[in-house]
Scaffold this motif. Structure first.
Motif, PDB file in Angstrom:
ATOM      1  N   GLY A   8       0.784  -1.366  -0.379  1.00 16.88           N
ATOM      2  CA  GLY A   8      -0.100  -0.016   0.210  1.00 16.88           C
ATOM      3  C   GLY A   8       0.813   0.855  -0.212  1.00 16.88           C
ATOM      4  N   ASN A   9      -0.084   2.506  -0.810  1.00 13.95           N
ATOM      5  CA  ASN A   9       0.486   3.454  -0.074  1.00 13.95           C
ATOM      6  C   ASN A   9       0.692   4.302   1.202  1.00 13.95           C
ATOM      7  N   ILE A  10      -0.216   4.202   2.070  1.00 14.61           N
ATOM      8  CA  ILE A  10      -0.410   3.875   3.590  1.00 14.61           C
ATOM      9  C   ILE A  10      -0.275   2.426   4.369  1.00 14.61           C
ATOM     10  N   ALA A  11      -0.127   2.036   5.904  1.00 15.01           N
ATOM     11  CA  ALA A  11      -0.229   1.412   6.030  1.00 15.01           C
ATOM     12  C   ALA A  11      -0.722   1.208   7.539  1.00 15.01           C
ATOM     13  N   VAL A  12      -1.904   0.437   8.020  1.00 14.33           N
ATOM     14  CA  VAL A  12      -2.231   0.814   9.720  1.00 14.33           C
ATOM     15  C   VAL A  12      -1.698  -1.010  10.038  1.00 14.33           C
TER      16      VAL A  12
ATOM     17  N   ASP B  43      -7.178  -1.987  19.851  1.00  9.63           N
ATOM     18  CA  ASP B  43      -7.572  -0.431  19.068  1.00  9.63           C
ATOM     19  C   ASP B  43      -8.205  -0.631  18.425  1.00  9.63           C
ATOM     20  N   PRO B  44      -9.225   0.460  18.859  1.00 12.82           N
ATOM     21  CA  PRO B  44     -10.464   0.583  18.245  1.00 12.82           C
ATOM     22  C   PRO B  44     -10.644   0.917  16.311  1.00 12.82           C
ATOM     23  N   PRO B  45     -10.509  -0.267  15.867  1.00 13.23           N
ATOM     24  CA  PRO B  45     -10.592   0.012  14.019  1.00 13.23           C
ATOM     25  C   PRO B  45     -11.576   1.481  13.890  1.00 13.23           C
ATOM     26  N   GLU B  46     -11.984   1.901  14.625  1.00 16.71           N
ATOM     27  CA  GLU B  46     -13.074   3.491  13.927  1.00 16.71           C
ATOM     28  C   GLU B  46     -11.918   3.999  13.919  1.00 16.71           C
ATOM     29  N   LEU B  47     -11.150   4.528  14.512  1.00 19.10           N
ATOM     30  CA  LEU B  47      -9.904   5.217  14.137  1.00 19.10           C
ATOM     31  C   LEU B  47      -9.472   5.437  13.262  1.00 19.10           C
ATOM     32  N   ILE B  48      -9.360   4.199  12.156  1.00 23.55           N
ATOM     33  CA  ILE B  48      -8.514   4.519  11.025  1.00 23.55           C
ATOM     34  C   ILE B  48      -9.423   5.343  10.483  1.00 23.55           C
TER      35      ILE B  48
ATOM     36  N   TRP C   5      -3.484  11.572   7.589  1.00 19.95           N
ATOM     37  CA  TRP C   5      -2.312  12.131   6.907  1.00 19.95           C
ATOM     38  C   TRP C   5      -2.990  12.503   5.497  1.00 19.95           C
ATOM     39  N   ARG C   6      -4.218  12.451   5.222  1.00 22.68           N
ATOM     40  CA  ARG C   6      -4.413  13.836   4.372  1.00 22.68           C
ATOM     41  C   ARG C   6      -4.493  15.118   4.486  1.00 22.68           C
ATOM     42  N   ALA C   7      -4.244  15.767   6.047  1.00 21.12           N
ATOM     43  CA  ALA C   7      -3.776  16.986   6.689  1.00 21.12           C
ATOM     44  C   ALA C   7      -2.565  16.800   5.945  1.00 21.12           C
ATOM     45  N   GLY C   8      -1.289  15.624   5.681  1.00 23.15           N
ATOM     46  CA  GLY C   8       0.338  16.106   5.684  1.00 23.15           C
ATOM     47  C   GLY C   8       0.573  15.005   6.920  1.00 23.15           C
ATOM     48  N   TYR C   9       0.409  14.521   7.810  1.00 25.44           N
ATOM     49  CA  TYR C   9       1.559  13.747   8.304  1.00 25.44           C
ATOM     50  C   TYR C   9       1.664  12.446   7.840  1.00 25.44           C
ATOM     51  N   ASP C  10       2.684  12.229   7.863  1.00 30.47           N
ATOM     52  CA  ASP C  10       3.125  10.199   7.649  1.00 30.47           C
ATOM     53  C   ASP C  10       2.975  10.021   8.753  1.00 30.47           C
ATOM     54  N   VAL C  11       3.077   9.703   9.953  1.00 35.00           N
ATOM     55  CA  VAL C  11       2.628   9.121  11.033  1.00 35.00           C
ATOM     56  C   VAL C  11       1.459  10.015  11.941  1.00 35.00           C
ATOM     57  N   VAL C  12       0.309   8.850  12.454  1.00 33.02           N
ATOM     58  CA  VAL C  12      -0.272   9.036  12.620  1.00 33.02           C
ATOM     59  C   VAL C  12      -1.363   7.727  14.284  1.00 33.02           C
ATOM     60  N   TYR C  13      -0.391   8.297  14.991  1.00 29.34           N
ATOM     61  CA  TYR C  13       0.046   6.802  16.833  1.00 29.34           C
ATOM     62  C   TYR C  13      -1.295   6.807  17.452  1.00 29.34           C
ATOM     63  N   GLY C  14      -1.873   6.060  17.649  1.00 29.02           N
ATOM     64  CA  GLY C  14      -2.799   5.924  18.591  1.00 29.02           C
ATOM     65  C   GLY C  14      -1.810   6.067  19.874  1.00 29.02           C
ATOM     66  N   LEU C  15      -2.682   6.695  20.528  1.00 23.48           N
ATOM     67  CA  LEU C  15      -1.950   7.507  22.650  1.00 23.48           C
ATOM     68  C   LEU C  15      -2.857   6.903  23.253  1.00 23.48           C
TER      69      LEU C  15
ATOM     70  N   ARG D 298      -1.204   1.936  14.704  1.00 18.55           N
ATOM     71  CA  ARG D 298      -0.428   3.485  13.598  1.00 18.55           C
ATOM     72  C   ARG D 298      -0.739   3.811  12.292  1.00 18.55           C
ATOM     73  N   LEU D 299      -0.840   5.167  11.376  1.00 11.18           N
ATOM     74  CA  LEU D 299      -1.138   4.580  10.364  1.00 11.18           C
ATOM     75  C   LEU D 299       0.155   5.130   9.721  1.00 11.18           C
ATOM     76  N   ILE D 300       1.022   4.702   8.843  1.00 12.53           N
ATOM     77  CA  ILE D 300       2.624   5.591   8.539  1.00 12.53           C
ATOM     78  C   ILE D 300       2.427   4.504   7.019  1.00 12.53           C
ATOM     79  N   ASP D 301       2.585   6.651   6.430  1.00 11.98           N
ATOM     80  CA  ASP D 301       3.148   6.339   4.490  1.00 11.98           C
ATOM     81  C   ASP D 301       4.302   5.625   4.308  1.00 11.98           C
ATOM     82  N   ARG D 302       3.612   5.280   2.871  1.00 14.13           N
ATOM     83  CA  ARG D 302       5.524   5.025   2.160  1.00 14.13           C
ATOM     84  C   ARG D 302       6.446   5.307   2.997  1.00 14.13           C
ATOM     85  N   ALA D 303       6.899   6.388   2.720  1.00 10.43           N
ATOM     86  CA  ALA D 303       8.065   6.792   2.932  1.00 10.43           C
ATOM     87  C   ALA D 303       8.806   6.341   3.971  1.00 10.43           C
TER      88      ALA D 303
END
Length: 341
Positions: A106-110, A118-123, A130-140, A178-183
């Motif tokens: 994928g271009n992105i991975a969760v 880890d609630p799937p709804e948070l995906i 990610w669309r806002a420009g962040y390469d990493v969105v991690y659950g805290l 977390r969600l991470i970008d391909r980079a």
């Protein structure tokens, strides 16, 4: 959401270059999860369908001895998009995550566990970050009441100790979810070490990141696979993999003890010359001998921890071994099945 400090120019440039229809890889390490895996699929597939993206599952069977692989193979055969990676034995979660990252297309991975803590709804919210420009969105994790008091206490102590010793900023109570970008995926795949502490590696590679606070519920079914001995070794891997300060502590401690011993020996010598008093003290001698012997053993043990990790790196064994890959359906097939249902 809470945005970590990052240069706005990089975030804005990434926001403008995001693909409209990326492929999403959902990386799921599993080990003896037959009791919960169907619940996981039932909970995640509607969320992924609502995202409107093409997606694939990447399951990593880390040497399961129950029916986990059979259940997933049957679902993949029925058209579930993605694949099942069967490792040749249990290599541990860190190795399983490494296998999943390498197999993700994928271009992105969760990255998400199958226990539904880890609630799937948070995906969906992660995709917004990610669309806002962040390469990493991690659950805290802001509420760990589902964990035992002992686990919460030891986890808190570990994060505080890691933050003081390591030279990277690893968010406390941020797990693998977390969600991470391909980079970010490509950067992680360039790291060849065998003793892998993925939370530390996620922090080490950097990239603009955003925190997504959530309350962690208890497991949907089944039991956790970590015990305190594994957690202790896990903590050691994390500390020794990202800081050499423990070695420096013993160096400076040894220098301080040597200086104190020299000063005391000088004092005893002067006292014997000036007062003519012989040095008494079998008891004090034995106490000092046992104390410093213990200090030496501790320092040798700490050095041994680093040498053992150098030994593992020098052997250059692979992080994991695949015994089989079971392919499933395509995303288009999954969408067709969802429409029919």
């Amino acid at each position: 959401m809470q945005a970590a400090e990052a240069s706005k120019i990089y975030v804005s440039r990434r926001q403008g270059s995001r693909p409209a229809t990326p492929l999403l890889s959902v990386i799921v390490p599993v080990f003896n999860e037959e009791d919960v895996i169907l619940h996981f699929l039932d909970a995640t597939r509607p969320v992924l369908e609502r995202s409107g993206l093409k997606y694939e599952y990447v399951f990593i069977d880390d040497g399961s001895r129950d029916a986990t692989a059979d259940i997933l193979a049957a679902r993949l055969k029925d058209g579930l998009p993605g694949r099942l990676l069967g490792l040749s034995r249990n290599f541990g979660k860190e190795a399983a995550l490494s296998a999943g990252l390498e197999a993700a297309k994928g271009n992105i991975a969760v990255i998400i566990d199958a226990d539904l803590q880890d609630p799937p709804e948070l995906i969906l919210q992660m995709l917004e970050g990610w669309r806002a420009g962040y390469d990493v969105v991690y659950g805290l994790r802001v509420d760990r009441s589902s964990d035992t008091l002992m686990k919460r206490s030891t986890a808190g102590m570990f994060y505080r100790l890691f933050d003081r010793l390591a030279n990277i900023d690893m968010p406390a109570n941020a797990g693998d979810f977390r969600l991470i970008d391909r980079a970010v995926i490509d950067a992680l795949l360039r790291l060849p070490e065998r003793n892998r502490f993925m939370k530390g590696l996620f922090a080490w590679v950097g990239f603009p990141a955003m925190a997504l606070p959530y309350e962690r519920p208890p497991r949907k079914a089944g039991t956790g696979k970590f015990n305190y001995w594994k957690l202790w070794n896990f903590a050691l891997d994390g500390l020794t993999g990202f800081t050499t300060l423990p070695l420096r502590v013993w160096f400076y401690g040894g220098a301080l003890v040597s200086l104190a011993a020299f000063a005391y020996a000088l004092y005893l010598t002067l006292r014997a010359f000036i007062s003519g008093i012989d040095v008494p003290g079998y008891t004090s001698l034995m106490v000092a001998l046992l104390f410093f012997s213990g200090v030496q053993l501790l320092s040798i043990g700490m050095i041994g921890e680093y040498i053992a990790r150098l030994f593992n790196e020098a052997k250059q064994r692979p992080v994991y071994i695949l015994q089989d890959v079971i392919e499933g359906g395509t995303t288009d097939q999954a969408e067709q099945d969802a429409d029919e249902n």
